[in-house]
Scaffold this active site. Structure first.
Site, PDB file in Angstrom:
ATOM      1  CG  ASP A  22      -1.768  -1.249   1.336  1.00 45.74           C
ATOM      2  OD1 ASP A  22      -2.394  -1.637   0.338  1.00 45.74           O
ATOM      3  OD2 ASP A  22      -1.775  -1.857   2.424  1.00 45.74           O
ATOM      4  CG  HIS A  31      -1.488  -1.292  -7.971  1.00 49.24           C
ATOM      5  ND1 HIS A  31      -0.619  -1.756  -8.928  1.00 49.24           N
ATOM      6  CD2 HIS A  31      -0.951  -1.658  -6.791  1.00 49.24           C
ATOM      7  CE1 HIS A  31       0.398  -2.385  -8.344  1.00 49.24           C
ATOM      8  NE2 HIS A  31       0.204  -2.335  -7.044  1.00 49.24           N
TER       9      HIS A  31
END
EC number: 6.3.4.4
Length: 426
Positions: free
Chosen positions: A13, A41
């Protein structure tokens, strides 16, 4: 030759999608090399947000070849959904290629993953990733090419596998099993829809590199989630590190020219496991709210804390990082004082290297240095000179503590909110 591997330098992340999307504008080929639909994403383009799980972020550039390598486990249903979703928004997906060697995430993998997580509490995404990789290692899994070219041999193997999984379901989990014919029809139908995208992707990528094209290898998750080098057992089931790019695409290490580590200006983690710099107070809430720290795949709130350079130095060593991309620097805009972890304190001993044992890591206390914040909006900065002096000092301190330069600094989610200190592609 210009082949760049992009890896997460923390617990995932880190903003890899945004950096990949930014670099993909100059790349001829973008390659995913590990993970599966558990990855998430988010890319923001012209006021639109695109959430990608399996397809490389380069898909938003019509001239860029996008490759799903053999190291990626493919959930065919999810991939078809993702392709359809992009096409409905006017995105051309004809430049997508999928490795014939990619393992397939079957419906039984997802069900077993869900049941197993009730006992292990590792905090999986329940997408079947672990069971699919386990079957690959046990040599009982199925590849994309197997389904389309296997014929009767595939059907016999698949039937035997369903019978085996049904025994597991009934005897271990006391749950109903799976219907062979129904699942066979589902799998064959999905494979037929994806048939036109299948290719010998190792050859495609190798040829692109040898022709001098710019190739970007896109990792999912992060260094600290690597199955061997992460905080085991709170890890993923693949190799997000730079070495995984070679194994997961069929490309030799001498073909790689640079390794870019993506790191947030602070630290986050999802799920269980040790997290030395975690903030369980209002400062952690500020980071979570301003950074919009909620999982792309699961929606789970992320745990937030100060930047940990012990982790970053470990990522430098494990991946051979040549450059950093520091993301979300703007999230720190409101802080008057910002802390950086430079070492750990464990039972009176100062640790400057990342411990191999998570029991030790769990008992580590962070040793901080404090830097003054800048307390102004930096989201419009387009060069390092546009940043306040204290923001520049923060980036310089990261470079000093890790020994690696920040080639890229992100000051917001959009493409244009990116500062380039040195080009990655030559």
């Amino acid at each position: 030759m210009s082949a760049v591997v992009l890896v997460g330098a923390q617990w995932g992340d880190e903003g890899k999608g945004k950096i990949t999307d930014f670099l993909a504008e100059k790349a001829n080929c973008v390659v995913r090399y590990q993970g599966g639909s558990n990855a998430g994403h988010t890319v923001e383009v012209s006021q639109e947000k695109f959430m990608l799980h399996l397809i490389p972020s380069g898909i938003l550039y019509p001239e860029t070849l996008c490759v799903i390598g053999n190291g990626v486990v493919v959930d065919m249903g999810k991939l078809i959904e993702e392709i359809d979703g992009l096409q409905k928004r006017g995105i051309d997906t004809s430049n997508l290629r999928i490795s014939l060697r990619s393992p397939v995430v079957m419906p039984y993998h997802k069900r077993i993953d869900e049941l197993e997580d009730r006992h292990t509490r590792i905090g999986t995404t329940k997408r079947g990733i672990g069971p699919a990789y386990a079957d690959k290692i046990n040599r009982i899994g199925f590849r994309m090419g197997d389904i389309l070219t296997g014929g009767e041999c595939f059907r016999e193997r698949f039937k035997a596998q369903i019978e085996y999984k049904n025994r597991i379901m009934e005897e271990i989990y006391q749950e109903d099993g799976f219907d062979y014919q129904q699942m066979l029809n589902e799998v064959l139908g999905q494979a037929e829809q994806l048939k036109k995208y299948l290719a010998d992707t190792s050859y495609l990528v190798y040829t692109a590199i040898k022709e001098g094209k710019k190739v970007l290898f896109e990792g999912a998750q992060g260094t600290l989630l690597d199955i061997d080098h992460g905080t085991y057992p709170y890890v993923t089931s693949s190799h997000p590190i730079a070495g995984g790019a070679c194994v997961g695409t069929g490309i030799g290490p001498t073909n790689i020219s640079k390794v870019l580590g993506v790191a947030k200006a602070y630290t986050t983690r999802v799920g269980e496991g040790p997290f030395p710099t975690e903030l369980n107070d209002f400062q952690g809430e500020i980071l979570r709210d301003k950074g919009q720290e909620y999982g792309t795949t699961t929606g789970r709130p992320r745990r937030c804390g100060w930047l940990d350079t012990v982790i970053l130095r470990y990522a430098v060593r494990i991946n051979g990082l040549t450059d950093f991309a520091i993301t979300k620097l703007d999230v720190l805009d409101s802080f008057s004082t910002i802390k950086i972890c430079v070492a750990y304190r464990y039972k009176g001993q100062l640790l400057t290297e990342f411990p191999n044992n998570i029991a030790i890591l769990d008992d580590c206390e962070p040793e901080y240095i404090e830097l003054p914040g800048w307390q102004e909006d930096i989201s419009a900065a387009s060069s390092i000179e546009d940043l306040p002096l204290n923001a520049r000092a923060y980036v310089a301190k990261i470079e000093e503590l890790t020994g690696v330069k920040a080639a890229i600094i992100a000051v917001g989610p959009k493409r244009k909110q990116t500062i380039v200190n040195s080009p990655l592609f030559t």
